[in-house]
Design a protein around this motif. Structure first.
Motif, PDB file in Angstrom:
ATOM      1  N   VAL A 287      -4.627  18.981 -58.505  1.00 46.60           N
ATOM      2  CA  VAL A 287      -5.306  18.250 -57.427  1.00 46.60           C
ATOM      3  C   VAL A 287      -4.761  18.682 -56.069  1.00 46.60           C
ATOM      4  CG1 VAL A 287      -5.607  15.980 -56.376  1.00 46.60           C
ATOM      5  CG2 VAL A 287      -5.939  16.260 -58.829  1.00 46.60           C
ATOM      6  N   VAL A 288      -3.437  18.743 -55.953  1.00 48.17           N
ATOM      7  CA  VAL A 288      -2.822  19.095 -54.668  1.00 48.17           C
ATOM      8  C   VAL A 288      -3.157  20.537 -54.276  1.00 48.17           C
ATOM      9  CG1 VAL A 288      -0.641  19.401 -53.435  1.00 48.17           C
ATOM     10  CG2 VAL A 288      -0.966  17.419 -54.918  1.00 48.17           C
ATOM     11  N   THR A 289      -3.026  21.469 -55.215  1.00 44.11           N
ATOM     12  CA  THR A 289      -3.358  22.859 -54.906  1.00 44.11           C
ATOM     13  C   THR A 289      -4.851  23.028 -54.640  1.00 44.11           C
ATOM     14  OG1 THR A 289      -3.470  23.325 -57.296  1.00 44.11           O
ATOM     15  CG2 THR A 289      -1.423  23.860 -56.162  1.00 44.11           C
ATOM     16  N   GLY A 290      -5.676  22.247 -55.354  1.00 38.63           N
ATOM     17  CA  GLY A 290      -7.113  22.276 -55.094  1.00 38.63           C
ATOM     18  C   GLY A 290      -7.442  21.815 -53.677  1.00 38.63           C
ATOM     19  N   LEU A 291      -6.758  20.768 -53.224  1.00 39.27           N
ATOM     20  CA  LEU A 291      -6.960  20.283 -51.849  1.00 39.27           C
ATOM     21  C   LEU A 291      -6.532  21.336 -50.830  1.00 39.27           C
ATOM     22  CD1 LEU A 291      -5.762  16.572 -52.148  1.00 39.27           C
ATOM     23  CD2 LEU A 291      -8.089  17.373 -51.725  1.00 39.27           C
TER      24      LEU A 291
END
Length: 305
Positions: A287-291
């Motif tokens: 989720v964090v890397t996707g953001l």
């Protein structure tokens, strides 16, 4: 007729040669494929299956999603998640900012540049070793070197590691200190920025600050994105530093998710629950890397665009 026979023979020879090439290629790839299957793919699948079970060292029982439901009532999980996120959002920007600052200095033509590059990269070579963690314990302990230096100036020090308000920042400082790998990547990126851009900016009356913000940062933004992704993923997996220096304390202020997973798996023998924690950690990282990737289109610039 003869022409057809000759064509058929040539085609069969070509097909045999292709099969040989494929076999040779497969033989060269086989060790890598076997390694991926045994050491990556199979553990990956096994951990998910285990997360659906109540598993210890001696038995396992299928319980479905109960391990995942239990996470919401586990205060230590919520604490470890918040501590990990706090650590990532503090340490990664500090580490990258410091690495970029030092890289920009070393990019200028100064005496002893090669020596300083090697010296500053050395902490990253040591990595997350037990020796470095033990050294950090000695530095920031109640009778450590930091407090001895403070006493010279009449300041009464404290145990920075045992204090809940400072323990996390001691680990942040350790991670920021090992900025060498990011610095080297930034240096390579700075070397690839055309000098003609700086010359044009200088002709137009631009100063060093303007050159940095209007030329260096935009041209270096793909490298910044690369470093940001690497360091973010790495920071989510912090373990050795907390395990050696603080053991997750004081009062769980340095209880990172990987350390919590370790405690559940090897101290409490709750392998299934630890596997569920691992999958949640993977989801958080995704989720964090996707953001980061999603927002990168607003601040990352490529020459082709």
């Amino acid at each position: 007729m003869k022409a057809n026979i000759i064509n058929n023979r040539s085609m069969s020879i070509k097909n045999r040669n292709k099969r040989k090439e494929y076999m040779i290629a497969f033989l060269f790839l086989a060790p890598w494929l076997i390694g991926i299957i045994i050491f990556t793919l199979w553990p990956f699948i096994s951990s998910f299956i285990m997360s659906l079970q109540k598993t210890n060292l001696f038995s396992s029982t299928f319980i479905g999603l109960k391990n995942y439901k239990e996470l919401f009532s586990d205060r230590k999980f919520i604490k470890s998640l918040s501590v990990t996120l706090k650590f990532v959002f503090i340490s990664v920007p500090l580490k990258l900012s410091f690495a970029l600052f030092i890289a920009a200095i070393l990019n200028d033509k100064i005496k002893g540049t090669n020596f300083f590059r090697s010296a500053l990269y050395l902490p990253s070579l040591i990595g997350t070793s037990v020796a470095v963690a033990a050294m950090w314990t000695q530095l920031f302990g109640a009778r450590g070197l930091i407090n001895n230096v403070l006493e010279v100036f009449g300041v009464q020090g404290k145990s920075w590691i045992a204090n809940p308000s400072t323990a996390l920042y001691v680990l942040v400082l350790l991670v920021v200190w090992q900025f060498g790998s990011s610095m080297v990547i930034f240096l390579s990126g700075l070397k690839n920025i055309p000098s003609s851009l700086y010359e044009a900016c200088e002709i137009d009356g631009g100063n060093k600050v303007q050159r940095f913000f209007y030329i260096t940062l935009p041209m270096l933004s793909p490298v910044i994105l690369f470093n940001l992704i690497l360091q973010t993923i790495s920071s989510f997996q912090i373990f050795t530093q907390a395990f050696i220096i603080t053991r997750g304390g004081p009062i769980n202020e340095t209880l990172f998710m990987v350390l919590h997973i370790y405690n559940k798996a090897f101290l409490a023998s709750e392998m299934g629950y630890a596997s569920a924690l691992s999958w949640v950690l993977l989801l958080v990282i995704l989720v964090v890397t996707g953001l980061i990737f999603f927002t990168s289109k607003h601040w990352v610039y490529y020459e082709s665009e």
